[in-house]
Design a protein around this motif. Structure first.
Motif, PDB file in Angstrom:
ATOM      1  N   VAL A  41       0.851  -1.197   0.000  1.00 19.16           N
ATOM      2  CA  VAL A  41       0.000   0.000   0.000  1.00 19.16           C
ATOM      3  C   VAL A  41       0.886   1.247   0.000  1.00 19.16           C
ATOM      4  CG1 VAL A  41      -0.218  -0.178   2.522  1.00 19.16           C
ATOM      5  CG2 VAL A  41      -1.870   1.182   1.250  1.00 19.16           C
ATOM      6  N   GLU A  42       0.407   2.271  -0.673  1.00 21.32           N
ATOM      7  CA  GLU A  42       1.152   3.529  -0.729  1.00 21.32           C
ATOM      8  C   GLU A  42       0.324   4.639  -0.087  1.00 21.32           C
ATOM      9  OE1 GLU A  42       2.302   4.874  -4.675  1.00 21.32           O
ATOM     10  OE2 GLU A  42       2.180   6.942  -3.981  1.00 21.32           O
ATOM     11  N   VAL A  43       1.004   5.499   0.662  1.00 19.53           N
ATOM     12  CA  VAL A  43       0.347   6.679   1.215  1.00 19.53           C
ATOM     13  C   VAL A  43       1.058   7.887   0.626  1.00 19.53           C
ATOM     14  CG1 VAL A  43      -0.241   7.939   3.312  1.00 19.53           C
ATOM     15  CG2 VAL A  43      -0.242   5.435   3.333  1.00 19.53           C
ATOM     16  N   ASN A  44       0.358   8.610  -0.224  1.00 14.60           N
ATOM     17  CA  ASN A  44       0.957   9.743  -0.943  1.00 14.60           C
ATOM     18  C   ASN A  44       0.615  11.038  -0.208  1.00 14.60           C
ATOM     19  OD1 ASN A  44       1.680  11.712  -2.796  1.00 14.60           O
ATOM     20  ND2 ASN A  44       1.103  10.458  -4.564  1.00 14.60           N
ATOM     21  N   MET A  45       1.644  11.710   0.290  1.00 13.27           N
ATOM     22  CA  MET A  45       1.440  12.927   1.083  1.00 13.27           C
ATOM     23  C   MET A  45       1.791  14.176   0.281  1.00 13.27           C
ATOM     24  SD  MET A  45       0.453  11.834   4.060  1.00 13.27           S
ATOM     25  CE  MET A  45       0.613  13.257   5.133  1.00 13.27           C
ATOM     26  N   SER A  46       2.020  14.016  -1.033  1.00  9.29           N
ATOM     27  CA  SER A  46       2.633  15.129  -1.776  1.00  9.29           C
ATOM     28  C   SER A  46       1.763  16.377  -1.864  1.00  9.29           C
ATOM     29  CB  SER A  46       3.057  14.662  -3.166  1.00  9.29           C
ATOM     30  OG  SER A  46       1.926  14.251  -3.881  1.00  9.29           O
ATOM     31  N   THR A  47       0.440  16.249  -1.764  1.00  5.57           N
ATOM     32  CA  THR A  47      -0.382  17.469  -1.817  1.00  5.57           C
ATOM     33  C   THR A  47      -0.917  17.855  -0.444  1.00  5.57           C
ATOM     34  OG1 THR A  47      -2.267  16.105  -2.493  1.00  5.57           O
ATOM     35  CG2 THR A  47      -1.059  17.195  -4.242  1.00  5.57           C
ATOM     36  N   TYR A  48      -0.447  17.147   0.573  1.00  2.00           N
ATOM     37  CA  TYR A  48      -0.932  17.440   1.924  1.00  2.00           C
ATOM     38  C   TYR A  48      -0.506  18.841   2.380  1.00  2.00           C
ATOM     39  CZ  TYR A  48      -1.554  17.357   6.910  1.00  2.00           C
ATOM     40  OH  TYR A  48      -1.919  17.697   8.172  1.00  2.00           O
ATOM     41  N   GLN A  80       7.486  12.690   0.380  1.00  2.00           N
ATOM     42  CA  GLN A  80       6.390  12.870  -0.582  1.00  2.00           C
ATOM     43  C   GLN A  80       5.415  11.695  -0.528  1.00  2.00           C
ATOM     44  OE1 GLN A  80       6.063  15.697  -2.615  1.00  2.00           O
ATOM     45  NE2 GLN A  80       7.717  16.466  -1.326  1.00  2.00           N
ATOM     46  N   PHE A  81       5.984  10.490  -0.467  1.00  2.00           N
ATOM     47  CA  PHE A  81       5.095   9.330  -0.328  1.00  2.00           C
ATOM     48  C   PHE A  81       5.790   8.203   0.431  1.00  2.00           C
ATOM     49  CE2 PHE A  81       6.935   9.491  -4.550  1.00  2.00           C
ATOM     50  CZ  PHE A  81       7.520   8.252  -4.716  1.00  2.00           C
ATOM     51  N   TYR A  82       4.946   7.330   0.969  1.00  4.45           N
ATOM     52  CA  TYR A  82       5.409   6.211   1.791  1.00  4.45           C
ATOM     53  C   TYR A  82       4.872   4.916   1.202  1.00  4.45           C
ATOM     54  CZ  TYR A  82       6.428   9.787   5.283  1.00  4.45           C
ATOM     55  OH  TYR A  82       6.936  10.882   5.937  1.00  4.45           O
ATOM     56  N   SER A  94      11.340  11.246  -4.018  1.00  2.42           N
ATOM     57  CA  SER A  94      11.076  11.202  -5.456  1.00  2.42           C
ATOM     58  C   SER A  94      10.932   9.736  -5.835  1.00  2.42           C
ATOM     59  CB  SER A  94      12.223  11.844  -6.235  1.00  2.42           C
ATOM     60  OG  SER A  94      13.378  11.044  -6.116  1.00  2.42           O
ATOM     61  N   GLU A  95      10.666   9.456  -7.107  1.00  2.00           N
ATOM     62  CA  GLU A  95      10.416   8.075  -7.527  1.00  2.00           C
ATOM     63  C   GLU A  95      11.487   7.100  -7.023  1.00  2.00           C
ATOM     64  OE1 GLU A  95       7.903   6.515  -8.826  1.00  2.00           O
ATOM     65  OE2 GLU A  95       6.709   8.336  -8.991  1.00  2.00           O
ATOM     66  N   LYS A  96      12.760   7.512  -7.098  1.00  2.00           N
ATOM     67  CA  LYS A  96      13.828   6.561  -6.814  1.00  2.00           C
ATOM     68  C   LYS A  96      14.602   6.839  -5.536  1.00  2.00           C
ATOM     69  CE  LYS A  96      14.507   5.195 -11.586  1.00  2.00           C
ATOM     70  NZ  LYS A  96      15.349   5.228 -12.769  1.00  2.00           N
TER      71      LYS A  96
HETATM   72  C1  LIG Z   1       1.470  11.427  -5.555  1.00  2.00           C
HETATM   73  O1  LIG Z   1       0.427  12.328  -5.830  1.00  2.00           O
HETATM   74  C2  LIG Z   1       0.784  13.355  -6.759  1.00  2.00           C
HETATM   75  C3  LIG Z   1      -0.363  14.339  -6.842  1.00  2.00           C
HETATM   76  O2  LIG Z   1      -1.595  13.701  -7.020  1.00  2.00           O
HETATM   77  C4  LIG Z   1       1.098  12.706  -8.104  1.00  2.00           C
HETATM   78  O3  LIG Z   1       1.484  13.699  -9.029  1.00  2.00           O
HETATM   79  C5  LIG Z   1       2.239  11.730  -7.907  1.00  2.00           C
HETATM   80  O4  LIG Z   1       2.496  11.057  -9.133  1.00  2.00           O
HETATM   81  C6  LIG Z   1       1.913  10.727  -6.831  1.00  2.00           C
HETATM   82  N1  LIG Z   1       3.098   9.932  -6.593  1.00  2.00           N
HETATM   83  C7  LIG Z   1       3.078   8.612  -6.532  1.00  2.00           C
HETATM   84  C8  LIG Z   1       4.378   7.926  -6.342  1.00  2.00           C
HETATM   85  O5  LIG Z   1       2.036   7.962  -6.610  1.00  2.00           O
END
Ligand SMILES: *[C@@H]1O[C@H](CO)[C@@H](O)[C@H](O)[C@H]1NC(C)=O
Ligand SMILES: *[C@@H]1O[C@H](CO)[C@@H](O)[C@H](O)[C@H]1NC(C)=O
Ligand SMILES: *[C@@H]1O[C@H](CO)[C@@H](O)[C@H](O)[C@H]1NC(C)=O
Length: 256
Positions: A41-48, A80-82, A94-96
């Motif tokens: 599971v991924e928790v995306n915090m990038s827009t928090y 950004q994400f977990y 970031s991605e990597k």
């Molecule tokens: C996290 O969310 C942002 C904004 O919705 C999106 O651009 C980004 O691709 C997402 N990142 C991942 C790794 O899912």
């Protein structure tokens, strides 16, 4: 000869199931290419951060870290994400680029604790505790943690059963095929339970994706999504379930 083909097919399915499960187990153990690509599971915090800023009408500074190797759970900044695996979770900038936490047998999926413990200024973590409603599943670390731990044991025992079904099926006689059948059935049940628990937990946690910050029209900015680890687990379950049939046929009809 037909018996040989039947056994071969059963072994191939049990082997496939075992391989898929091994990949599930290595997910998020490190940030190198293969483990990095597998998570439950991924928790995306990038827009928090943006949501928080809109909610408090104040600029949010220093919420995130840009240091990929900063240790987790040390208040050094949000990632950004977990991504969560069966033995640890990793936070990525970031991605990597990211870093993983300590390894635990049966890592508990407690996303709220993970993000709160990374937030640096004390007031952001207190704010966050106020912004996410208390009844959101994502905050229920006790429920999520205990359930994922239980699911882990099911998946571990299911993996063991798949391995034993494969091994006992190698010695070719009716008794060992019977034992393989039993292991394939037991393993399938365990994988079914483990995969179901994870599926339900992720579905429930995903409710945060549509959540608004209380008293506002601002989205939480947190997004939960299912990872390839769960699909691999379901695929492993299907392979093991299908292997029951040829094991059973071999057990009843093999004349070695
Ligand atoms: C996290 O969310 C942002 C904004 O919705 C999106 O651009 C980004 O691709 C997402 N990142 C991942 C790794 O899912
Ligand atoms: C990033 O974090 C690591 C580990 O805490 C530390 O050794 C390093 O100096 C940090 N890098 C920067 C640029 O702050
Ligand atoms: C990892 O383990 C060390 C030593 O037990 C501990 O100090 C640290 O806080 C742990 N880190 C995490 C992210 O759990």
């Amino acid at each position: 000869m037909r018996g040989e083909i039947c056994v071969g097919f059963a072994s191939f399915l049990a082997f496939t199931s075992l391989m898929l499960l091994i990949f599930v187990h290595i997910g998020q153990i490190t940030t190198s290419t293969v483990p990095r690509g597998i998570w439950m599971v991924e928790v995306n915090m990038s827009t928090y951060g943006a949501s928080l800023q809109s909610a408090i009408f104040n600029p949010v500074v220093g919420l995130y870290t840009s240091n990929a190797s900063a240790p987790l759970q040390a208040g050094l900044g949000l990632r950004q994400f977990y991504k969560f695996g069966l033995y640890s979770y990793c936070g990525y900038i970031s991605e990597k680029e990211g870093t993983c936490g300590n390894h635990t047998v049966g890592e508990q999926f407690t996303p709220f604790d993970a993000v709160i413990s990374d937030m640096l200024p004390q007031n952001y973590s207190i704010l966050t505790a106020n912004l996410i409603p208390g009844n959101a599943t994502l905050r229920d670390s006790k429920y999520l943690g205990q359930s994922t731990k239980a699911a882990y044991w099911m998946l571990l025992l299911g993996t063991l059963c798949a391995a034993l079904a494969l091994l006992t099926g190698i010695a070719k006689n009716n008794l060992t095929f019977f034992v393989s059948t039993i292991f394939a059935i037991a393993g399938s049940l365990l994988l079914l339970i483990g995969a179901s628990i994870w599926t339900v937990l992720i579905k429930k946690s995903e409710s945060v994706n549509h959540l608004l910050i209380p008293g506002t029209q601002i989205p939480s900015g947190i997004s939960v999504s299912v990872g390839p680890g769960l699909f691999l687990t379901w695929a492993a379950f299907i392979a093991l379930v299908v292997s029951i049939i040829p094991y059973m046929i071999s057990c009843c009809t093999y004349r070695g």
